[in-house]
Design a protein around this motif. Structure first.
Motif, PDB file in Angstrom:
ATOM      1  N   SER A   1       2.366  -0.571 -11.235  1.00 32.56           N
ATOM      2  CA  SER A   1       2.075   0.834 -11.533  1.00 32.56           C
ATOM      3  C   SER A   1       1.910   1.096 -13.029  1.00 32.56           C
ATOM      4  O   SER A   1       1.606   2.215 -13.424  1.00 32.56           O
TER       5      SER A   1
ATOM      6  N   LYS B   1       0.842  -1.209   0.000  1.00 25.73           N
ATOM      7  CA  LYS B   1       0.000   0.000   0.000  1.00 25.73           C
ATOM      8  C   LYS B   1       0.874   1.254   0.000  1.00 25.73           C
ATOM      9  O   LYS B   1       0.635   2.196  -0.758  1.00 25.73           O
ATOM     10  N   GLN B   2       1.859   1.263   0.877  1.00 21.10           N
ATOM     11  CA  GLN B   2       2.745   2.425   1.004  1.00 21.10           C
ATOM     12  C   GLN B   2       3.509   2.669  -0.296  1.00 21.10           C
ATOM     13  O   GLN B   2       3.608   3.811  -0.775  1.00 21.10           O
ATOM     14  N   SER B   3       4.045   1.599  -0.880  1.00 25.45           N
ATOM     15  CA  SER B   3       4.824   1.744  -2.110  1.00 25.45           C
ATOM     16  C   SER B   3       3.949   2.200  -3.270  1.00 25.45           C
ATOM     17  O   SER B   3       4.373   3.028  -4.090  1.00 25.45           O
TER      18      SER B   3
ATOM     19  N   GLU C   1       8.187  -3.245  -2.731  1.00 26.57           N
ATOM     20  CA  GLU C   1       8.542  -2.074  -3.531  1.00 26.57           C
ATOM     21  C   GLU C   1       8.731  -2.456  -4.991  1.00 26.57           C
ATOM     22  O   GLU C   1       8.290  -1.752  -5.899  1.00 26.57           O
TER      23      GLU C   1
ATOM     24  N   ARG D   1       9.924  -5.762   2.593  1.00 22.15           N
ATOM     25  CA  ARG D   1       9.653  -4.400   2.108  1.00 22.15           C
ATOM     26  C   ARG D   1      10.226  -4.211   0.701  1.00 22.15           C
ATOM     27  O   ARG D   1       9.571  -3.644  -0.172  1.00 22.15           O
TER      28      ARG D   1
ATOM     29  N   ALA E   1       1.182   3.955  -2.989  1.00 16.49           N
ATOM     30  CA  ALA E   1       0.790   5.345  -2.724  1.00 16.49           C
ATOM     31  C   ALA E   1       1.886   6.310  -3.162  1.00 16.49           C
ATOM     32  O   ALA E   1       1.606   7.389  -3.687  1.00 16.49           O
ATOM     33  N   GLU E   2       3.149   5.919  -2.969  1.00 11.24           N
ATOM     34  CA  GLU E   2       4.262   6.766  -3.388  1.00 11.24           C
ATOM     35  C   GLU E   2       4.315   6.912  -4.905  1.00 11.24           C
ATOM     36  O   GLU E   2       4.891   7.862  -5.427  1.00 11.24           O
ATOM     37  N   LEU E   3       3.703   5.948  -5.616  1.00 12.17           N
ATOM     38  CA  LEU E   3       3.661   5.997  -7.079  1.00 12.17           C
ATOM     39  C   LEU E   3       2.310   6.514  -7.580  1.00 12.17           C
ATOM     40  O   LEU E   3       2.029   6.438  -8.773  1.00 12.17           O
ATOM     41  N   ASP E   4       1.467   7.000  -6.650  1.00 10.31           N
ATOM     42  CA  ASP E   4       0.125   7.497  -6.980  1.00 10.31           C
ATOM     43  C   ASP E   4      -0.729   6.431  -7.649  1.00 10.31           C
ATOM     44  O   ASP E   4      -1.471   6.696  -8.598  1.00 10.31           O
TER      45      ASP E   4
END
Length: 198
Positions: free
Chosen positions: A128, A79-81, A121, A117, A83-86
């Motif tokens: 993406s 989720k975090q990764s 990523e 992690r 989100a960083e890539l929109d």
């Protein structure tokens, strides 16, 4: 070690090249994979620093011994990764990751949390693109070939009943059996031998 101990004891630091002490109020969280008791005996680690730091000591088991944590951690990192890539964390991605749980549990995780992690990523980068590829076991193992290596399931000593382990894995008998280090057939037999107390 001497300088760190002085900071902890005197609660002040001095800038490089400076002369005026600056008061500080800090809390130190430290981690090691070394045997500090052995290092103290060998004179490699200061005893006074060890006892100054070890007010609260926690022993964290490796990821391979925390199988129920793997899927939630993987989901959180993914989720975090994303989100960083929109990129949104969609329901198909959630389901694909959940279906890949047995593959994630069967891996030995020599790199612990950092390795998990890193994998999420990498996975996020490939999720993406447009159109987004389908997340399934085959895609996961192709992208992360280390997961395709067959390893013996870890032997985990558990005081939980088969029903409690099954509940931890949301009814997934394969994952529960893998957590206990037994076959699915053996797990099914234990469920029948230990019916829940009414």
């Amino acid at each position: 070690q001497t300088r760190l101990l002085r900071v902890l004891e005197e609660k002040e630091v001095t800038r490089v090249g400076g002369h005026q002490p600056i008061p500080v109020d800090v809390r130190v969280i430290s981690a090691t994979h070394c045997n500090l008791e052995q290092e103290m005996k060998q004179g490699e680690f200061r005893t006074d620093l060890f006892y100054r730091l070890s007010i609260l000591r926690l022993k964290l088991p490796p990821l391979r011994e925390r199988l129920p944590d793997i899927l939630p951690l993987a989901e959180g990192f993914l989720k975090q990764s994303l989100a960083e890539l929109d990129v949104p964390f969609s329901e198909p991605v959630r389901k694909g990751l959940a279906l890949s749980q047995p593959t994630l549990l069967n891996y030995g995780w020599p790199g612990n949390i950092r390795e998990l992690r890193n994998m999420m990523e990498r996975l996020a980068l490939f999720l993406s693109v447009e159109p987004q590829p389908e997340l399934n076991v085959q895609f996961l193992q192709q992208l992360l070939p280390e997961l395709a290596t067959v390893a013996a399931p870890p032997q985990v000593t558990s005081s939980l009943t088969p029903q409690q382990v099954l509940a931890q894995f949301n009814g997934d008998k394969t994952a529960a059996a893998r957590y206990l280090g037994i076959s699915r057939t053996t797990f099914w037999r234990r469920l029948k031998e230990n019916p829940p107390v009414q």
